[in-house]
Motif scaffolding. Structure first.
Motif, short mmCIF file in Angstrom:
data_model
loop_
_atom_site.label_atom_id
_atom_site.label_comp_id
_atom_site.label_asym_id
_atom_site.label_seq_id
_atom_site.Cartn_x
_atom_site.Cartn_y
_atom_site.Cartn_z
N UNK A 101 64.49 -94.57 32.52
CA UNK A 101 63.06 -94.81 32.44
C UNK A 101 62.43 -94.97 33.80
N UNK A 102 63.18 -95.51 34.75
CA UNK A 102 62.66 -95.67 36.10
C UNK A 102 63.82 -95.79 37.05
N UNK A 103 63.53 -96.01 38.33
CA UNK A 103 64.63 -96.12 39.27
C UNK A 103 64.55 -97.38 40.10
N UNK A 104 63.81 -98.39 39.64
CA UNK A 104 63.78 -99.66 40.36
C UNK A 104 64.10 -100.77 39.38
N UNK A 105 64.72 -101.85 39.91
CA UNK A 105 65.07 -102.97 39.06
C UNK A 105 63.80 -103.66 38.54
N UNK A 106 62.74 -103.66 39.37
CA UNK A 106 61.53 -104.36 38.95
C UNK A 106 60.92 -103.71 37.73
N UNK A 107 60.90 -102.39 37.72
CA UNK A 107 60.32 -101.69 36.56
C UNK A 107 61.11 -101.99 35.31
N UNK B 155 58.92 -104.10 32.60
CA UNK B 155 58.32 -103.26 31.55
C UNK B 155 59.26 -103.06 30.39
N UNK B 156 60.59 -103.04 30.66
CA UNK B 156 61.54 -102.76 29.60
C UNK B 156 62.39 -103.97 29.24
N UNK B 157 62.34 -105.04 30.03
CA UNK B 157 63.15 -106.24 29.78
C UNK B 157 64.62 -105.91 29.72
N UNK B 158 65.07 -105.15 30.70
CA UNK B 158 66.49 -104.80 30.78
C UNK B 158 66.91 -104.75 32.22
N UNK B 159 67.82 -103.84 32.55
CA UNK B 159 68.29 -103.70 33.92
C UNK B 159 68.71 -102.27 34.16
N UNK B 160 68.82 -101.91 35.44
CA UNK B 160 69.05 -100.52 35.82
C UNK B 160 70.52 -100.20 35.98
N UNK B 161 71.31 -101.13 36.54
CA UNK B 161 72.70 -100.80 36.89
C UNK B 161 73.55 -100.38 35.70
N UNK B 162 73.47 -101.07 34.56
CA UNK B 162 74.31 -100.61 33.44
C UNK B 162 73.96 -99.20 32.98
N UNK B 163 72.70 -98.82 33.12
CA UNK B 163 72.31 -97.48 32.68
C UNK B 163 72.92 -96.43 33.60
N UNK B 164 72.96 -96.74 34.90
CA UNK B 164 73.57 -95.78 35.83
C UNK B 164 75.06 -95.64 35.56
N UNK B 165 75.68 -96.74 35.15
CA UNK B 165 77.11 -96.66 34.84
C UNK B 165 77.37 -95.81 33.62
N UNK B 166 76.53 -95.95 32.60
CA UNK B 166 76.74 -95.12 31.41
C UNK B 166 76.58 -93.64 31.74
N UNK B 167 75.63 -93.32 32.63
CA UNK B 167 75.47 -91.91 33.00
C UNK B 167 76.73 -91.39 33.69
N UNK B 168 77.31 -92.22 34.56
CA UNK B 168 78.52 -91.75 35.25
C UNK B 168 79.68 -91.56 34.29
N UNK B 169 79.78 -92.49 33.32
CA UNK B 169 80.89 -92.37 32.37
C UNK B 169 80.74 -91.14 31.50
N UNK B 170 79.52 -90.89 31.02
CA UNK B 170 79.34 -89.74 30.12
C UNK B 170 79.48 -88.43 30.85
N UNK B 171 79.22 -88.43 32.16
CA UNK B 171 79.40 -87.19 32.90
C UNK B 171 80.88 -86.85 33.06
N UNK B 172 81.74 -87.88 33.03
CA UNK B 172 83.16 -87.60 33.14
C UNK B 172 83.73 -87.06 31.85
N UNK B 173 83.25 -87.61 30.73
CA UNK B 173 83.81 -87.19 29.45
C UNK B 173 83.26 -85.82 29.08
N UNK B 174 83.76 -85.26 28.00
CA UNK B 174 83.40 -83.91 27.59
C UNK B 174 82.16 -83.94 26.71
N UNK B 175 81.05 -84.40 27.29
CA UNK B 175 79.82 -84.59 26.53
C UNK B 175 78.71 -83.87 27.26
#
Lengths: 333, 320
Positions: free
Chosen positions: A170-176, A180-200
């Motif tokens: 949704x964005x690329x800063x922790x503040x956003x 706005x989303x009441x979450x965090x950015x780092x876990x989302x970046x980790x999921x992207x890295x994991x899914x790029x490794x798998x056959x998805x």
């Protein structure tokens, strides 16, 4: 004092006393056990075209049997499906569909894939896991559309049975993310890295909101991060914002910002960049990264041209293209 | 159990005649903006189209609504017909009733299609009625500007449209939560202030280097001032750090939020009239999880009756 329980599904890691429900409104501590109130009880069942999720690199013009339940672990202010994601299952009516019946209905409607979308499939994790196992046995594809706010262990278990995924950056800063989303950015970046490794087959969407998410510098940072850490072959979707839920005072994004964002992404070096929720000239066409010709031309939810061989190569120059393509296009709908 | 499945319903000539009864012949559906031409004899009088072909993003309560719309040459609507919808609310079927659809005949495009003013709504199905009005308004304006555009004189003399003036500053005032703090940020200027202060001290000490007693006293005074300044900056940093720390899932359990509000009721609960235009800044503590306990009996009843499920989750652990 009753028994306490900690849920390990998403990075919030809620610690729940007796009769307390987590932040997702759907998981409850009943008699010392963590219970999901939503297994087999969807709230929205519909047949959609695949381009609506949006997924462009898996069997274009196929149908997807989409399922959703109530609840979500984030609370974004621009949510389109807030009636589904921000309400509770015990205050509404639910359908009842077991995992077997889901696959049987998908076959009855001649759908090539099952999509877990609209609200957040992370929240009904057990339901997706069980149906995806049965769907894979019956040669039906699984599509996962979510915000990616999940811990890596349960993700890796699920990713073995997934065929495609669309995750919201949704964005690329922790503040956003926090404001706005009441979450965090780092876990989302980790999921992207994991899914790029798998056959998805991974696709990334970014919703551009005027005055909040508009900065072209952060968009450039995001594209550079994608180019370095994931790769240039993963498609990016820039989608247009319409006023919803708690942000009804803002206007819809002007089409010029979307076109500029697409130029920035193409300059950085990404191969496939699309524009969604708007009709533009080249916003929905895929260009071959080698010879720059139009391979798949789309107009809304319709596919006008399809120039890919059954081996997954460009018809003109023979370059392999990222995705899963048809063996006999035109015979199946 | 009714499963909605209405994507491939065909449109016949009867539907087109229902929408535009003044026409005698219709063409085939074609074009970049897909439409049917409507003729009376040899003359073109208008077009018909489906809203989801032009803007598929407009949605009702649970999915898109397909509407057949007829447009005359003079930019008025001849009629609408709802072809398919996927609403699961009990009152939403009333979109298809005649009285609701006949409201749109004869309407100029420039009118505000607002439920409550122009258009009569439906109790129990506000979202569906609003989405129908929105869809007709948007798509009709797009198609009319493409097929029957106004000439320049007509626009400026006979304009009835309501233009909403938008500016980003106005939006920031209306938004209740201020998350873009572009005001004075002292953390950027702390270093500059410190360096300036140190240079000042060095200059003063250089001038007083001959009188050693006075130097000593002035030096102590400057040290005291330094300590005061550093403490002030530390305190300010601690207040601001809540908005600038990196994510830490285990702690804290509460977070603070700045809200600009207007008091709406007394301490006793009586509603106040909004006489004062001032706004207050309130720091609110919000609990992050454990949002409310459940009614155990209600939920166990619903699990028995089948509306909810009581299946155990896969990934959790017990905690003391």
């Amino acid at each position: 004092m009753g028994k306490r329980v900690q849920c390990l599904l998403c990075p919030f890691k809620c610690i729940l006393d007796e009769n307390q429900r987590g932040i997702c409104q759907v998981r409850v501590n009943l008699n010392g056990k963590l219970v999901s109130l939503v297994y087999g009880k969807p709230a929205a069942v519909h047949v959609d075209p695949i381009e609506k999720k949006p997924i462009f690199h898996l069997l274009p013009s196929a149908k997807a049997f989409s399922i959703a339940t109530f609840g979500c672990n984030l609370g974004c202010k621009f949510c389109q499906n807030w009636q589904l994601s921000q309400s509770k299952p015990d205050e509404n009516k639910n359908y009842s569909l077991n995992p077997d019946e889901v696959v049987r209905l998908a076959k009855h409607y001649n759908c090539k894939s099952i999509a877990y979308t609209y609200s957040e499939p992370v929240v009904f994790y057990e339901y997706t896991y069980d149906t995806s196992i049965i769907a894979r046995k019956n040669k039906i594809k699984n599509i996962f559309v979510s915000a990616g706010f999940i811990n890596p262990k349960p993700l890796r278990k699920l990713a073995k049975y997934l065929d495609a995924a669309n995750i919201d950056l949704k964005g690329f800063t922790e503040e956003y993310y926090r404001n706005v989303c009441f979450g965090a950015l780092k876990p989302v970046l980790k999921t992207l890295e994991i899914l790029a490794e798998e056959n998805v087959i991974l696709e990334i969407t970014n919703l551009i909101i005027p005055t909040l998410n508009d900065d072209l510098k952060t968009i450039k940072k995001m594209c550079k991060w994608i180019y370095r850490n994931l790769g240039p072959q993963f498609p990016l979707h820039f989608s247009r914002f319409f006023p919803m839920y708690k942000l009804r005072n803002l206007p819809p994004t002007p089409v010029g910002t979307l076109i500029n964002a697409r130029k920035v992404a193409l300059d950085v070096g990404l191969y496939f960049v699309y524009i969604g929720n708007v009709y533009t000239e080249d916003g929905e066409t895929t260009f071959c990264p080698n010879c720059h010709r139009k391979i798949v031309v789309r107009y809304g939810y319709n596919v006008m041209k399809y120039n890919i061989t059954p081996q997954g190569k460009c018809k003109y120059c023979g370059e392999k293209i990222y995705g899963v393509w048809w063996k006999e296009y035109g015979k199946t709908i | 159990m009714l499963l909605p499945f209405t994507l491939w319903s065909k449109i016949t000539e009867n539907d087109l005649r229902y929408v535009m009864p003044a026409a005698t012949a219709f063409s085939v559906k074609y074009g970049k903006y897909p439409h049917w031409n409507a003729y009376k004899g040899n003359e073109l009088i208008g077009i018909c189209y489906i809203t989801t072909d032009i803007d598929p993003t407009i949605k009702g309560y649970a999915g898109p609504i397909k509407i057949l719309v007829g447009l005359y040459k003079n930019r008025t609507i001849s009629g609408i017909k709802v072809i398919s919808h996927t609403e699961n609310i009990p009152q939403a079927y009333r979109i298809t009733e005649d009285w609701f659809q006949l409201q749109f005949t004869g309407k100029d495009i420039a009118e505000p299609f607002i439920v409550g003013k122009d258009i009569q709504g439906i109790t129990g199905a506000t979202v569906s009625a609003k989405s129908v009005a929105l869809a007709v308004k948007k798509t009709a304006r797009i198609m009319a500007d493409y097929f029957f555009p106004l000439k320049r004189k007509e626009v400026f003399t006979e304009s009835k449209t309501e233009t909403q003036k938008f500016s980003p500053k106005q939006a920031e005032k209306e938004i209740s939560i201020s998350y873009t703090e572009k005001k004075f940020n002292p953390t950027q200027y702390m270093l500059v202030i410190l360096i300036f202060y140190i240079l000042l001290c060095i200059g003063i000490n250089f001038k007083l280097r001959k009188n050693k007693k006075i130097l000593f006293v002035v030096f102590l005074f400057e040290l005291l001032l330094l300590i005061v300044i550093l403490k002030f900056f530390k305190n300010y940093k601690n207040k601001v750090s809540i908005f600038s720390t990196s994510y830490n899932p285990g702690h804290p359990q509460y977070f603070k939020e700045k809200i600009l509000t207007q008091p709406s009721s007394d301490i006793s609960g009586k509603p106040l009239k909004s006489t004062s235009t001032k706004t207050e800044e309130i720091l609110i503590l919000k609990p992050k999880w454990g949002i409310g306990k459940i009614n155990k009996k209600d939920i166990e009843k619903q699990i028995k009756s089948g509306n909810l499920s009581g299946k155990e989750a896969y990934n959790y652990r017990e905690v003391k």
